[in-house]
Scaffold this motif. Structure first.
Motif, PDB file in Angstrom:
ATOM      1  N   GLU A 483       0.835  -0.981   0.277  1.00 56.20           N
ATOM      2  CA  GLU A 483      -0.069   0.160   0.163  1.00 56.20           C
ATOM      3  C   GLU A 483       0.802   1.307  -0.121  1.00 56.20           C
ATOM      4  O   GLU A 483       1.874   1.360   0.690  1.00 56.20           O
ATOM      5  CB  GLU A 483      -1.147   0.058   1.093  1.00 56.20           C
ATOM      6  N   ARG A 484       0.586   1.994  -0.775  1.00 63.01           N
ATOM      7  CA  ARG A 484       1.463   3.516  -1.032  1.00 63.01           C
ATOM      8  C   ARG A 484       0.363   4.454  -0.791  1.00 63.01           C
ATOM      9  O   ARG A 484      -0.484   4.654  -1.750  1.00 63.01           O
ATOM     10  CB  ARG A 484       2.029   3.711  -2.257  1.00 63.01           C
ATOM     11  N   LEU A 485       0.514   5.350   0.247  1.00 61.14           N
ATOM     12  CA  LEU A 485      -0.461   6.434   0.496  1.00 61.14           C
ATOM     13  C   LEU A 485       0.254   7.715   0.610  1.00 61.14           C
ATOM     14  O   LEU A 485       1.480   7.881   1.135  1.00 61.14           O
ATOM     15  CB  LEU A 485      -1.053   6.168   2.027  1.00 61.14           C
ATOM     16  N   SER A 486      -0.511   8.801   0.343  1.00 56.87           N
ATOM     17  CA  SER A 486      -0.027  10.501   0.518  1.00 56.87           C
ATOM     18  C   SER A 486      -1.059  10.869   1.309  1.00 56.87           C
ATOM     19  O   SER A 486      -1.978  10.692   0.969  1.00 56.87           O
ATOM     20  CB  SER A 486       0.185  10.996  -0.680  1.00 56.87           C
ATOM     21  N   ARG A 487      -0.878  11.797   2.197  1.00 55.60           N
ATOM     22  CA  ARG A 487      -1.943  12.715   2.884  1.00 55.60           C
ATOM     23  C   ARG A 487      -1.501  13.887   3.109  1.00 55.60           C
ATOM     24  O   ARG A 487      -0.080  14.250   3.411  1.00 55.60           O
ATOM     25  CB  ARG A 487      -2.124  11.848   4.509  1.00 55.60           C
ATOM     26  N   MET A 488      -2.297  14.973   3.075  1.00 57.51           N
ATOM     27  CA  MET A 488      -1.649  16.299   3.608  1.00 57.51           C
ATOM     28  C   MET A 488      -3.153  16.646   4.592  1.00 57.51           C
ATOM     29  O   MET A 488      -4.133  16.911   3.862  1.00 57.51           O
ATOM     30  CB  MET A 488      -1.666  17.129   2.243  1.00 57.51           C
ATOM     31  N   ASP A 489      -2.898  17.215   5.733  1.00 56.69           N
ATOM     32  CA  ASP A 489      -3.972  17.389   6.501  1.00 56.69           C
ATOM     33  C   ASP A 489      -3.679  18.631   7.245  1.00 56.69           C
ATOM     34  O   ASP A 489      -2.318  19.096   7.719  1.00 56.69           O
ATOM     35  CB  ASP A 489      -3.860  16.266   7.814  1.00 56.69           C
ATOM     36  N   PRO A 490      -4.615  19.585   7.429  1.00 56.26           N
ATOM     37  CA  PRO A 490      -4.504  20.915   8.085  1.00 56.26           C
ATOM     38  C   PRO A 490      -4.917  20.930   9.596  1.00 56.26           C
ATOM     39  O   PRO A 490      -5.875  20.231   9.760  1.00 56.26           O
ATOM     40  CB  PRO A 490      -5.435  21.796   7.104  1.00 56.26           C
ATOM     41  N   PHE A 491      -3.893  21.736  10.318  1.00 55.48           N
ATOM     42  CA  PHE A 491      -4.500  21.855  11.825  1.00 55.48           C
ATOM     43  C   PHE A 491      -4.580  23.289  12.020  1.00 55.48           C
ATOM     44  O   PHE A 491      -3.480  23.894  11.683  1.00 55.48           O
ATOM     45  CB  PHE A 491      -3.397  21.071  12.549  1.00 55.48           C
ATOM     46  N   PHE A 492      -5.485  23.756  12.840  1.00 54.33           N
ATOM     47  CA  PHE A 492      -5.675  25.201  12.953  1.00 54.33           C
ATOM     48  C   PHE A 492      -5.322  25.893  14.137  1.00 54.33           C
ATOM     49  O   PHE A 492      -5.619  24.975  15.271  1.00 54.33           O
ATOM     50  CB  PHE A 492      -7.091  25.560  12.305  1.00 54.33           C
ATOM     51  N   PHE A 493      -4.869  27.233  14.116  1.00 55.06           N
ATOM     52  CA  PHE A 493      -4.848  27.834  15.273  1.00 55.06           C
ATOM     53  C   PHE A 493      -5.083  29.346  15.269  1.00 55.06           C
ATOM     54  O   PHE A 493      -5.007  29.702  14.136  1.00 55.06           O
ATOM     55  CB  PHE A 493      -3.274  27.570  15.889  1.00 55.06           C
ATOM     56  N   GLN A 494      -5.322  29.966  16.305  1.00 51.12           N
ATOM     57  CA  GLN A 494      -5.791  31.426  16.183  1.00 51.12           C
ATOM     58  C   GLN A 494      -4.784  32.330  16.618  1.00 51.12           C
ATOM     59  O   GLN A 494      -3.644  31.903  17.354  1.00 51.12           O
ATOM     60  CB  GLN A 494      -7.135  31.642  17.139  1.00 51.12           C
ATOM     61  N   VAL A 495      -4.606  33.413  15.813  1.00 46.16           N
ATOM     62  CA  VAL A 495      -3.517  34.353  16.128  1.00 46.16           C
ATOM     63  C   VAL A 495      -4.168  35.914  16.356  1.00 46.16           C
ATOM     64  O   VAL A 495      -5.077  36.432  15.400  1.00 46.16           O
ATOM     65  CB  VAL A 495      -2.696  34.601  15.012  1.00 46.16           C
ATOM     66  N   GLY A 496      -4.149  36.781  17.478  1.00 47.80           N
ATOM     67  CA  GLY A 496      -4.520  37.811  17.396  1.00 47.80           C
ATOM     68  C   GLY A 496      -6.015  37.973  17.797  1.00 47.80           C
ATOM     69  O   GLY A 496      -6.485  38.824  18.121  1.00 47.80           O
ATOM     70  N   GLN A 497      -6.792  36.907  17.712  1.00 42.34           N
ATOM     71  CA  GLN A 497      -8.250  37.029  18.078  1.00 42.34           C
ATOM     72  C   GLN A 497      -8.886  35.558  18.031  1.00 42.34           C
ATOM     73  O   GLN A 497      -8.403  34.598  17.637  1.00 42.34           O
ATOM     74  CB  GLN A 497      -9.149  37.937  16.863  1.00 42.34           C
ATOM     75  N   THR A 498      -9.907  35.448  18.796  1.00 42.97           N
ATOM     76  CA  THR A 498     -10.612  34.147  18.888  1.00 42.97           C
ATOM     77  C   THR A 498     -11.554  33.755  17.744  1.00 42.97           C
ATOM     78  O   THR A 498     -11.890  32.501  17.587  1.00 42.97           O
ATOM     79  CB  THR A 498     -11.371  33.959  20.256  1.00 42.97           C
ATOM     80  N   GLN A 499     -12.027  34.828  17.154  1.00 41.46           N
ATOM     81  CA  GLN A 499     -12.989  34.592  15.774  1.00 41.46           C
ATOM     82  C   GLN A 499     -12.107  34.061  14.912  1.00 41.46           C
ATOM     83  O   GLN A 499     -11.346  34.606  14.026  1.00 41.46           O
ATOM     84  CB  GLN A 499     -13.692  35.996  15.602  1.00 41.46           C
ATOM     85  N   PRO A 500     -12.856  32.826  14.222  1.00 44.36           N
ATOM     86  CA  PRO A 500     -12.093  32.210  13.091  1.00 44.36           C
ATOM     87  C   PRO A 500     -12.240  32.882  11.747  1.00 44.36           C
ATOM     88  O   PRO A 500     -13.363  33.705  11.716  1.00 44.36           O
ATOM     89  CB  PRO A 500     -13.003  30.792  13.061  1.00 44.36           C
ATOM     90  N   THR A 501     -11.356  32.594  11.056  1.00 46.45           N
ATOM     91  CA  THR A 501     -11.351  33.026   9.764  1.00 46.45           C
ATOM     92  C   THR A 501     -11.594  32.294   8.467  1.00 46.45           C
ATOM     93  O   THR A 501     -10.958  30.841   8.893  1.00 46.45           O
ATOM     94  CB  THR A 501     -10.529  34.395   9.155  1.00 46.45           C
ATOM     95  N   THR A 502     -11.698  32.024   7.307  1.00 44.82           N
ATOM     96  CA  THR A 502     -11.605  31.166   6.456  1.00 44.82           C
ATOM     97  C   THR A 502     -10.994  31.592   5.195  1.00 44.82           C
ATOM     98  O   THR A 502     -10.510  32.593   4.952  1.00 44.82           O
ATOM     99  CB  THR A 502     -13.244  30.848   5.994  1.00 44.82           C
ATOM    100  N   TYR A 503     -10.871  30.514   4.067  1.00 48.23           N
ATOM    101  CA  TYR A 503     -10.194  30.730   3.073  1.00 48.23           C
ATOM    102  C   TYR A 503     -10.991  31.801   2.060  1.00 48.23           C
ATOM    103  O   TYR A 503     -11.994  32.172   2.303  1.00 48.23           O
ATOM    104  CB  TYR A 503     -10.300  29.582   2.229  1.00 48.23           C
ATOM    105  N   PRO A 504      -9.990  32.419   1.261  1.00 50.58           N
ATOM    106  CA  PRO A 504     -10.728  33.208   0.308  1.00 50.58           C
ATOM    107  C   PRO A 504     -12.001  32.986  -0.437  1.00 50.58           C
ATOM    108  O   PRO A 504     -12.874  33.670  -0.645  1.00 50.58           O
ATOM    109  CB  PRO A 504      -9.530  33.875  -0.632  1.00 50.58           C
TER     110      PRO A 504
END
Length: 634
Positions: A483-504
């Protein structure tokens, strides 16, 4: 009696209640029919119905994903080469061959399906006339391992120039339109043989069962490549000059046949319950007299060594050994920010990486990962794969390299980078490549191959970091028991505020085509469709492929992309995202635009305003967009 539609409606409600799910919920969430493959994910390793199998071969020798040739062991296989090339021995590829020693193992009794079949022949330094593109084509059609294919109709295709380093370029000439390339009714018959040559199981796959096969996607390609050359002095310059004084120009002619990403994983087969040696034989209907052989060693599950580790209550590895399973799961633990809520500009982001199999077993100890030597030479990395430069340039495949991480943000500022080394948002590293667990140069430094990378990392945020949501992108690769696998996973954290922002939200809708077995989480890098806008954070220069170039090329050249290729609205969600024409963006769909009129711009420095990344709208295309394109409304 109730009307038929009412009986059907009530039956569905009863069925939904009994199944514990809402069959009438058609919301477009990741994992539903519209987007991903979570309802039935054939690439979920041991949690799915079958294990994906990758088969690779170079010049008739089976190879492991790290490039090591596979021995036939004690099997009587007179047609299998006695000596093989080692793709990791250097570049350009040496003509030297040696008796192979690596073994390919599979789990006896496990259910598999063929995910990838890739076979290749190549020669280096044989065709050294820079201006003669006929000799490479003649070698491919008359001498190579694929000479018995139907080469009628072969034409010389596009010249693809790519800047690989400062002042160094690679020109790859592609050959197209041979009858075998255009075939749609050929098949691959996979037979599993025991040590005595008896067929124990068989399965047949259609070529159309595989999603990826074009050169634009890094798959099937016939080409003549000239590397490490300086920029030409004018279009059609017949003289090739080395990019660096004292270094040689590299010449490679290659034929690669590669079918990947099965669209029909239900075509599975049970690996025979054997112990010891055997062979997987693949017969391509277009080469019926030349089957490809892959010697394997069958290992019963009960005999697998306990080289993985149990996880503790904190989710991190313990010292308790356990048997490894299939799959790759990437986990990350973030240290609490200083104020307990969010990170401040100038603060360091501390995190621990934990790489696991699909069964929740750690693939490495708590504080360190396997070394490069464990991965490359001894096969004791539990399948974890690191950046492999020789495999990248010799095999021309990036899907088993670049294990590492990247920190980017804030999400709302992620945009395509055109003609700059430094993106207009925070990125660590700033370059297109990630921070490798094992640096590409490490294996060539004294003791570097034996160094065990840490699992704990710290990245300092800039003093002027903008507020919003940031992402740590983990990119991983694993090769385990076929088995050959590739994975790309994002993990999020906040900077300067607690309110989340999203992709463009400038591009998307990939789930229209990439759903079920072919969801984006199952192809190439393995990133979920929800995070497709992170692709631009690595792919912003030619050396790794610019996102606006290869994304257009892949889809415009795909026989499986049945949409109107002039309708930009399918992928572009905003009109603004379509209105920055450049030579690199437009050439993905329109190679040869303007002929050679602006050819010299391909060789301008990356940051030059007149490079291929330059905004053509500033010069000519300023009034109206092309009439043949369908753009998002204003």
């Amino acid at each position: 009696m109730k009307p038929p539609f009412k009986r059907l409606f009530l039956s569905l409600l009863v069925l939904a209640h009994a199944a514990g799910c809402n069959l009438l919920d058609t919301s477009d969430a990741e994992g539903t029919r519209g987007r991903g493959a979570r309802a039935f994910d054939p690439y979920a390793s041991s949690a799915s119905g079958a294990i994906s199998l990758t088969l690779l071969s170079f010049k008739g020798c089976a190879i492991l994903p790290n490039g090591s040739p596979v021995t036939k062991g004690n099997l009587a296989l007179p047609e299998y080469p006695a000596t093989c090339h080692d793709l990791t021995a250097g570049y350009p590829l040496s003509p030297d061959r040696a008796e192979p020693t690596a073994r390919m193992t599979v789990t006896a009794g496990e259910l598999y399906f063929l995910r990838e079949f890739s076979v290749m022949d190549a020669v280096s330094g044989e065709h050294t006339d820079y201006t003669d593109r006929r000799k490479a084509a003649a070698w491919a059609s008359r001498v190579s391992d694929f000479k018995d294919l139907d080469w009628s109709g072969l034409t010389i295709g596009q010249d693809d120039w790519r800047q690989m380093d400062l002042g160094a370029f690679r020109r790859e000439t592609f050959y197209e339109n041979a009858a075998w390339m255009l075939s749609t009714d050929d098949t691959l018959t996979l037979d599993v043989l025991d040590a005595d040559g008896n067929v124990r199981v068989s399965q047949t796959y259609l070529r159309t069962d595989f999603l990826s096969e074009s050169s634009s996607a890094g798959r099937t390609r016939v080409s003549f490549t000239v590397g490490s050359i300086a920029r030409p002095t004018f279009p059609g310059d017949p003289v090739a000059v080395p990019a660096y004084e004292g270094e040689d120009i590299n010449y490679t002619s290659a034929v690669k046949v590669s079918f990947a990403n099965s669209t029909n994983p239900f075509k599975s087969f049970a690996m025979p319950a054997l112990n010891g040696e055997g062979v997987i034989r693949v017969t391509w209907s277009l080469l019926p007299k030349k089957p490809f052989l892959f010697p394997v060693t069958f290992v019963p599950k009960r005999e697998l060594p306990s080289t993985c580790f149990e996880l503790g209550a904190d989710g991190l590895p313990t010292d308790v050994p356990t048997t490894c399973g299939f799959g790759l799961t990437q986990k990350l633990q973030l240290a609490r920010p200083q104020n307990g809520n969010y990170h401040q500009p100038g603060e360091s982001v501390d995190f621990v990486v934990s790489l696991q199999d699909g069964d929740g077993h750690a693939l490495h100890p708590r504080d360190s990962m396997p070394s490069y030597a464990d991965y490359m030479y001894s096969g004791t990395s539990n399948g974890l794969a690191y950046f492999n430069s020789y495999m990248l340039v010799n095999w021309r495949d990036s899907s088993t390299s670049e294990s590492g991480f990247k920190v980017v943000g804030p999400l709302q500022d992620l945009k395509v980078v055109n003609g700059a080394h430094t993106p207009p948002y925070f990125a660590y590293p700033e370059a297109s490549e990630p921070a490798y667990y094992v640096h590409p140069a490490a294996p060539f430094r004294p003791g570097g191959a034996d160094h065990r990378p840490p699992t704990r990392y710290s990245v300092k945020l800039p003093e002027n970091a903008k507020p919003g949501t940031y992402a740590i992108l983990l990119k991983g690769h694993r090769d385990f028991m076929g088995e050959r696998l590739s994975r790309m996973d994002p993990f999020f954290f906040q900077v300067g505020q607690t309110q989340p922002t999203t992709y463009p939200g400038r591009i998307g809708n990939c789930q229209v085509c990439h759903n079920g077995a072919n969801s984006l989480s199952n192809v190439h890098h393995g990133v979920s469709v929800d995070h497709v806008e992170t692709c631009k954070t690595c792919h912003h220069d030619e050396s790794v492929g610019h996102v606006s170039d290869f994304m257009h090329k892949i889809h415009m050249n795909s026989r499986k992309y049945a949409q109107n290729k002039g309708d930009c609205t399918l992928c572009h969600l905003t009109r603004e995202s379509t209105l920055r024409p450049s030579l690199i963006a437009c050439a993905g769909c329109h190679p040869g635009t303007h002929g050679d009129e602006y050819k010299d711009l391909e060789f301008e420095p990356l940051s030059s305003p007149t490079s291929i990344y330059g905004n053509c709208a500033n010069a000519c295309h300023v009034t109206t967009p092309p009439a043949e394109h369908v753009l998002p409304a204003r």
